[in-house]
Design an enzyme around this catalytic site. Structure first.
Site, short mmCIF file in Angstrom:
data_model
loop_
_atom_site.label_atom_id
_atom_site.label_comp_id
_atom_site.label_asym_id
_atom_site.label_seq_id
_atom_site.Cartn_x
_atom_site.Cartn_y
_atom_site.Cartn_z
N ARG A 215 36.45 38.89 36.08
CA ARG A 215 36.03 37.68 36.79
C ARG A 215 35.26 38.05 38.06
O ARG A 215 34.28 37.41 38.42
CB ARG A 215 37.25 36.85 37.19
CG ARG A 215 37.95 36.20 36.04
CD ARG A 215 39.16 35.43 36.54
NE ARG A 215 39.96 34.98 35.44
CZ ARG A 215 41.27 35.14 35.33
NH1 ARG A 215 41.95 35.73 36.30
NH2 ARG A 215 41.92 34.70 34.28
N ASP A 253 36.93 24.05 26.77
CA ASP A 253 38.13 24.53 26.06
C ASP A 253 38.55 23.43 25.09
O ASP A 253 38.40 22.24 25.40
CB ASP A 253 39.26 24.82 27.05
CG ASP A 253 40.33 25.73 26.47
OD1 ASP A 253 40.40 26.91 26.85
OD2 ASP A 253 41.11 25.24 25.61
N SER A 254 39.09 23.83 23.94
CA SER A 254 39.49 22.81 22.96
C SER A 254 40.75 22.08 23.42
O SER A 254 41.06 21.00 22.95
CB SER A 254 39.70 23.44 21.59
OG SER A 254 40.64 24.47 21.68
N ALA A 283 34.55 25.29 20.63
CA ALA A 283 33.50 26.21 21.09
C ALA A 283 32.32 26.26 20.11
O ALA A 283 31.16 26.20 20.53
CB ALA A 283 34.09 27.61 21.25
N ASP A 301 35.39 34.08 25.97
CA ASP A 301 36.70 34.75 26.07
C ASP A 301 37.70 34.04 25.15
O ASP A 301 38.62 33.36 25.62
CB ASP A 301 37.18 34.72 27.53
CG ASP A 301 38.48 35.50 27.71
OD1 ASP A 301 38.75 36.40 26.89
OD2 ASP A 301 39.22 35.19 28.66
N CYS A 341 40.47 40.01 22.78
CA CYS A 341 41.79 40.46 23.22
C CYS A 341 42.68 40.73 22.00
O CYS A 341 43.90 40.79 22.13
CB CYS A 341 42.42 39.46 24.17
SG CYS A 341 42.64 37.84 23.44
#
Ligand code: SAH
Length: 397
Positions: A215, A253-254, A283, A301, A341
């Site tokens: 970030r 964001d969903s 997205a 991300d 990730c």
């Protein structure tokens, strides 16, 4: 000294433990003590009866998570020593500051505490057990935490309902182990930016501490740019982009709840700032529907697309599709911060998925940075599986 139950391994199955890898797979075991129960502390011996390690037993592929390769008791003193080491490391690298009271204190195997995660938010510790043994040890861990921190720690919240195996013979209710609702300040600081942390209902421990350094890098890239923060969750990247002087920041964001939290975090730092907007959307849909060149900095991300080996192929397709959509739409000369990730996807596999997306897009793409997880998410060199976060910063012409 406590008499722990014993486990003996099959011949030649002691190699990985001798190299300090902290897992014993169930297939390596030749005999188990009678009446052994999940969560028990066990001593592991080689076939020739040499002592190898002491750890937590659990039914499953990973049968023992070793916590010490020395023969010792896993008591409160043990946890105090391990947590003390973990704290010293974070302090030595200057993560513990008045303007940065958010960091990961314990990262499982990376801190020689397999099965345990602890994140610190402004004097509150969120303790998360990923093994039944750690669940059983939670009171010792809470005492050890208080000994390490003294008065600077005022709350310990235990959050393991979602991380312990479903059929666990236990009832891991999320609750306070120390301190209560009184005197709770839900605002924590990361690099002097304020974040409201919802450790009770939020994902993981309430915040994605692992993206702190990435970030900061984004902040340095944000000046004068239009930033699209895809999979924004509580708005970590958005808040940094705003401070970095972005012309415009859009968080997507969903989860509507996540977008609400992100909006609150923006407000907390910048009040009503017309540069910021957000949308609760999928997205892939958002990227498909948006015009070309609308953004010159895109952050991707996503959540782990592969949670186990069987899902790797599909996950790689997912990363390819997602990155392709960003490459097709980002403005000329724009920047893409892209992450994975998924622990089961290697750095190389991720790079290949991103590179093939770049090739299909027909754009010219340069790697500017190769990113990873920060030092408070250390990787034990004997346990390379602990490395999970990988990222690339790309320039797209
Ligand atoms: N970048 C965040 C962490 C992202 S976690 C941070 O720095 O804090 C992944 C997020 O992706 C979650 O908030 C989840 O709600 C969201 N998500 C999952 N699937 C999605 C989809 N198809 N479209 C948009 N968001 C999605």
């Amino acid at each position: 000294m406590n008499q722990y139950k014993k486990i003996f391994l099959k011949p030649k199955k002691d190699e990985s433990l001798k190299r300090f890898h902290p897992w014993v797979f169930s297939g390596a075991i030749s005999s188990l003590a009678d009446n052994i129960e999940e969560g028990d502390v066990v001593e592991v011996y080689a076939h020739d009866k040499t002592f190898l390690g002491v750890g937590h037993y659990q039914i499953g592929t990973i049968a023992v998570r070793v916590l010490s390769f020395q023969q010792r008791e896993l008591d409160t003193n043990f946890y105090e020593e391990r947590l003390g080491d973990a704290y010293q490391m974070r302090n030595a690298i200057n993560l513990v500051r008045d303007d940065n009271n958010t960091y990961r204190l314990v990262h499982g195997e990376g801190d020689m505490l397999a099965g345990l995660i602890i994140d610190i938010y402004a004097g509150l510790a969120v303790v998360q057990a990923h093994s039944i043994g750690m669940h059983m040890s939670r009171q010792m861990i809470a005492i050890a935490l208080q000994r390490v921190y003294g008065e600077s720690l005022h709350h310990i919240y235990y959050k393991s309902e979602s991380t312990l195996p479903f059929k666990a013979p236990i009832d891991p209710q999320d609750s306070f182990l120390f301190g209560g609702e009184a005197g709770l300040d839900k605002i924590a600081l990361e690099n002097n930016l304020k974040f409201q942390i919802d450790w009770e209902k939020g994902q993981k421990t309430g915040f994605f501490v692992d993206q702190r350094e990435n970030r900061s890098l984004l902040e340095a890239y944000s000046h004068g740019r239009s930033v699209l923060n895809m999979f924004c969750y509580t708005g970590g990247f958005s808040v940094y982009a705003m401070r970095g002087g972005a012309k415009e920041v859009m968080g997507v964001d969903s989860s509507a709840k996540a977008v609400m939290l992100a909006d609150e975090n923006i407000k907390l730092n910048f009040g009503d700032d017309s540069r910021y907007s957000s949308s609760s959307d999928d997205a892939f849909k958002f990227l498909r529907d948006m015009p070309n060149d609308a953004y010159d900095l895109i952050v991707l991300d996503p959540p782990a697309f592969a949670k186990h080996r069987g899902a790797v192929r599909n996950a790689l397709q997912g990363y390819k599709k997602l990155n392709l959509a960003a490459f097709e739409k980002v403005a000329k000369g724009g920047i893409v911060f892209t992450f994975s990730c998924s622990q089961v996807i290697s750095r190389e596999q991720f790079r290949l998925a991103v590179f093939s997306a770049a090739a299909i897009s027909g754009r010219s793409v340069k790697i500017l940075h190769q990113l990873s997880q920060p030092a408070d998410h250390p990787v034990n060199i004997y346990h390379p599986e602990g490395e999970y976060l990988k990222g690339l910063v790309l320039q797209v012409s």
